[in-house]
Enzyme design. Structure first.
Site, PDB file in Angstrom:
ATOM      1  CG  HIS A 177      10.597   3.493  36.131  1.00 14.04           C
ATOM      2  ND1 HIS A 177       9.324   2.969  36.264  1.00 14.04           N
ATOM      3  CD2 HIS A 177      10.940   3.998  37.341  1.00 14.04           C
ATOM      4  CE1 HIS A 177       8.930   3.133  37.533  1.00 14.04           C
ATOM      5  NE2 HIS A 177       9.890   3.756  38.203  1.00 14.04           N
ATOM      6  CG  MET A 232     -12.887   8.046   4.431  1.00 12.45           C
ATOM      7  SD  MET A 232     -14.484   8.819   4.312  1.00 12.45           S
ATOM      8  CE  MET A 232     -14.872   8.570   2.586  1.00 12.45           C
TER       9      MET A 232
HETATM   10  P1  FAD Z   1      -9.331  16.122   1.752  1.00 11.55           P
HETATM   11  O1  FAD Z   1      -8.601  16.492   2.952  1.00 11.55           O
HETATM   12  O2  FAD Z   1     -10.815  16.085   1.818  1.00 11.55           O
HETATM   13  O3  FAD Z   1      -8.861  17.137   0.623  1.00 11.55           O
HETATM   14  C1  FAD Z   1      -9.419  17.172  -0.643  1.00 11.55           C
HETATM   15  C2  FAD Z   1      -9.287  18.578  -1.177  1.00 11.55           C
HETATM   16  O4  FAD Z   1      -9.645  18.575  -2.542  1.00 11.55           O
HETATM   17  C3  FAD Z   1     -10.237  19.578  -0.504  1.00 11.55           C
HETATM   18  O5  FAD Z   1      -9.510  20.650   0.030  1.00 11.55           O
HETATM   19  C4  FAD Z   1     -11.152  20.044  -1.638  1.00 11.55           C
HETATM   20  O6  FAD Z   1     -11.451  21.422  -1.551  1.00 11.55           O
HETATM   21  C5  FAD Z   1     -10.304  19.767  -2.867  1.00 11.55           C
HETATM   22  N1  FAD Z   1     -11.089  19.518  -4.078  1.00 11.55           N
HETATM   23  C6  FAD Z   1     -12.114  18.647  -4.228  1.00 11.55           C
HETATM   24  N2  FAD Z   1     -12.537  18.623  -5.509  1.00 11.55           N
HETATM   25  C7  FAD Z   1     -11.764  19.522  -6.168  1.00 11.55           C
HETATM   26  C8  FAD Z   1     -11.707  19.948  -7.533  1.00 11.55           C
HETATM   27  N3  FAD Z   1     -12.490  19.406  -8.455  1.00 11.55           N
HETATM   28  N4  FAD Z   1     -10.802  20.900  -7.873  1.00 11.55           N
HETATM   29  C9  FAD Z   1      -9.953  21.433  -6.921  1.00 11.55           C
HETATM   30  N5  FAD Z   1      -9.962  21.054  -5.626  1.00 11.55           N
HETATM   31  C10 FAD Z   1     -10.855  20.102  -5.271  1.00 11.55           C
HETATM   32  N6  FAD Z   1      -8.196  12.161  10.068  1.00 11.55           N
HETATM   33  C11 FAD Z   1      -7.148  11.803  10.836  1.00 11.55           C
HETATM   34  O7  FAD Z   1      -6.282  11.065  10.369  1.00 11.55           O
HETATM   35  N7  FAD Z   1      -7.033  12.258  12.129  1.00 11.55           N
HETATM   36  C12 FAD Z   1      -7.960  13.063  12.695  1.00 11.55           C
HETATM   37  O8  FAD Z   1      -7.820  13.450  13.848  1.00 11.55           O
HETATM   38  C13 FAD Z   1      -9.071  13.456  11.909  1.00 11.55           C
HETATM   39  N8  FAD Z   1     -10.014  14.281  12.428  1.00 11.55           N
HETATM   40  C14 FAD Z   1     -11.034  14.693  11.643  1.00 11.55           C
HETATM   41  C15 FAD Z   1     -11.984  15.523  12.192  1.00 11.55           C
HETATM   42  C16 FAD Z   1     -13.036  15.976  11.432  1.00 11.55           C
HETATM   43  C17 FAD Z   1     -14.049  16.907  12.040  1.00 11.55           C
HETATM   44  C18 FAD Z   1     -13.140  15.568  10.062  1.00 11.55           C
HETATM   45  C19 FAD Z   1     -14.255  16.064   9.200  1.00 11.55           C
HETATM   46  C20 FAD Z   1     -12.205  14.714   9.500  1.00 11.55           C
HETATM   47  C21 FAD Z   1     -11.147  14.265  10.293  1.00 11.55           C
HETATM   48  N9  FAD Z   1     -10.189  13.386   9.777  1.00 11.55           N
HETATM   49  C22 FAD Z   1      -9.148  12.984  10.564  1.00 11.55           C
HETATM   50  C23 FAD Z   1     -10.260  12.853   8.394  1.00 11.55           C
HETATM   51  C24 FAD Z   1      -9.296  13.600   7.467  1.00 11.55           C
HETATM   52  O9  FAD Z   1      -9.615  14.960   7.477  1.00 11.55           O
HETATM   53  C25 FAD Z   1      -9.373  13.034   6.062  1.00 11.55           C
HETATM   54  O10 FAD Z   1      -9.192  11.646   6.087  1.00 11.55           O
HETATM   55  C26 FAD Z   1      -8.307  13.658   5.178  1.00 11.55           C
HETATM   56  O11 FAD Z   1      -8.455  15.045   5.111  1.00 11.55           O
HETATM   57  C27 FAD Z   1      -8.392  13.075   3.760  1.00 11.55           C
HETATM   58  O12 FAD Z   1      -7.413  13.661   2.966  1.00 11.55           O
HETATM   59  P2  FAD Z   1      -7.604  13.791   1.387  1.00 11.55           P
HETATM   60  O13 FAD Z   1      -6.388  14.490   0.892  1.00 11.55           O
HETATM   61  O14 FAD Z   1      -7.953  12.489   0.803  1.00 11.55           O
HETATM   62  O15 FAD Z   1      -8.900  14.712   1.181  1.00 11.55           O
END
Ligand code: FAD
Length: 467
Positions: A446, A320
């Protein structure tokens, strides 16, 4: 008539928004649906970006108090938490608005609302005002990401018992902070509040912190964090946490057996992982089921069991991580456009942005042993690196693992200042199937911290020079 698109992406996180821009760049008529009210998903709004902003600010606060060694006398260093939080919010706002600009520039249609399937190619979008509209898509990419994993019996109120989202927004430094879960989010947030003055205790069910990490690194990491004042209770589970007027009362038991211990905290952070988010998506309407961990099962080309419906990012198998979601978004769209998208899962780095940072790519030594792979290992400490000495950043080491016969790099693990940037040279090397000798024979400026990577590579296939 509903609007028709070549690709509709549900979710505007790193997976979804990057896929949307790439799809538009490939001349596909593209829409992205996001319900949060701002783009960037978990990462930009409540994850990677706000946590790194606070890590940076708290690091500066900590550093400002310890400059005497450099001959810099500073007095009267004071914390202005409100300003620190305002800066974090500004960073987040600037970046999330930037994505809206990129959508406009690339002609991605942005629907603000909740998306749910009516049929495999018809999506209902319900806006914050409750109004609904229907859009059609030749292809749909599910990029709905993940949500905070709850701990059974422990109610997160985002006031006294908080998730990472609440821990990014505390208005006061808690005197005692208990972090449940010694993974990267717990350690990053624990570090922030420890630097700002909290007494932090991390409780972890496993016998080591960040259990998936190379065990050499994990041990060193724990030692360094302990020196910084963090306390650890490993092999321990929290069986109850109850918020009351005088704080939170926790009950702990050893993971392996009987006995109970009580602990009191002002704030408890629950950071035991994240779960895939498919709520209200209407998967049942298209006959799509999730696996035992709530993830959407996908094939190698990101297709699901439903024709023309794809899924990427935190909602599917794998690490993730924001950059993993981004790579999948790009590859998925390329495949939809008839190209050859591909993600090399062996070369996806992971970084913990504590101080020092911890970074890893590829296999751990434990994994190689378990798989019966013969390997060489090379290690080099930052203590022996001249730039680390000049900077006063001598904690940690670089460890490289390479195949015994071919010398191809199979994994690398770094704990040290800037580890998150240093790992990138090895990630690139692994993409090109580099041998440790390739890195060792590459000229490194370096004095640089990256010379420690070169020396570790030298140590992997033969011997280091400067040790
Ligand atoms: P998400 O970023 O979760 O985005 C999904 C989006 O879909 C959300 O905005 C949500 O609102 C929207 N959504 C959901 N269902 C619906 C729907 N039915 N209709 C419309 N919109 C919807 N990862 C790193 O690589 N480096 C880091 O330093 C890091 N730090 C983190 C720190 C914290 C505190 C947390 C919680 C996570 C961190 N992560 C980090 C993990 C990273 O945030 C996730 O892996 C990444 O955001 C996943 O991307 P995604 O696009 O799959 O999903």
């Amino acid at each position: 008539m509903s609007q028709e698109f070549d690709v509709v992406i549900i979710g505007g996180g790193p997976g979804g928004y990057v896929a949307a821009i790439k799809a538009a760049q490939l001349n596909l008529k593209t829409a992205c649906i996001e319900e949060r009210g701002s783009l960037g998903g978990t990462c930009l709004n409540v994850g990677c970006i706000p946590s790194k902003a606070l890590l940076q600010s708290s690091h500066k606060y900590e550093e400002a108090q310890h400059l005497q060694e450099h001959g810099v006398e500073v007095s009267g260093v004071k914390l202005n938490l409100k300003q620190m939080m305002e800066r974090k919010t500004k960073v987040v706002d600037t970046l999330t608005k930037g994505i809206e600009g990129l959508f406009t520039k690339n002609k991605v249609t942005y629907f603000k609302g909740h998306g749910s399937f009516l049929t495999p190619n018809k999506i209902n979008v319900t806006g914050a005002d409750g109004k609904s509209e229907e859009i059609s898509a030749k292809n749909v990419i599910i990029a709905t990401g993940s949500d905070v994993m709850p701990l059974p019996g422990i109610a997160i109120d985002e006031k006294q018992i908080v998730s990472s989202t609440g821990a990014l927004d505390l208005t006061k430094v808690p005197a005692k902070l208990v972090v449940i879960g010694g993974g990267y989010i717990g350690l990053e947030m624990g570090s922030v509040w420890s630097r700002l003055g909290s007494e932090v205790t991390v409780i972890e069910y496993a016998d080591s912190i960040v259990p998936a990490m190379d065990s050499d690194i994990s041990k060193e990491f724990k030692k360094i964090l302990e020196k910084q004042g963090l306390k650890f209770k490993l092999g321990t589970k929290v069986t109850s946490a109850k918020a009351g007027k005088s704080g939170v009362d926790l009950v702990l038991t050893p993971a392996s057996g009987e006995g109970q211990e009580k602990l009191k905290a002002d704030i408890v952070l629950v950071s035991v992982g994240r779960k895939p988010n498919t709520s209200g998506l209407g998967l049942d309407k298209i006959g799509l089921t999730t696996d035992e961990r709530g993830r959407i099962p996908i094939n190698d080309d990101f297709s699901t069991s439903v024709k023309n419906v794809y899924a990427i990012g935190d909602v599917v198998r794998g690490a993730m991580l924001a950059h993993k979601a981004e790579e999948e978004g790009i590859a998925c769209v390329e495949i939809i456009a008839g190209q050859h998208g591909h993600v090399n899962y062996d070369a996806i780095p992971g970084v913990v942005y504590t101080y020092p940072e911890v970074a890893a790519v590829g296999k751990t030594e434990d994994e190689l042993k378990k798989a019966g792979v013969e390997y060489n290992v090379g290690k080099y400490p930052f203590l022996a690196n001249s730039r680390a000495r000049t900077n006063g950043d001598t904690n940690g080491f670089v460890k490289i693992l390479a195949d015994k016969k071919t010398d191809q790099i199979l994994g690398a693990h770094i704990i040290g200042a800037n580890a998150g940037e240093l790992i990138q040279e090895i990630v690139l090397g692994m993409e090109f199937k580099a041998a440790s000798e390739d890195i060792a024979r590459t000229s490194h400026a370096h004095p640089g911290l990256s010379e420690a990577v070169k020396e570790a590579a030298l140590a992997t296939f033969f011997k280091p020079i400067n040790m």
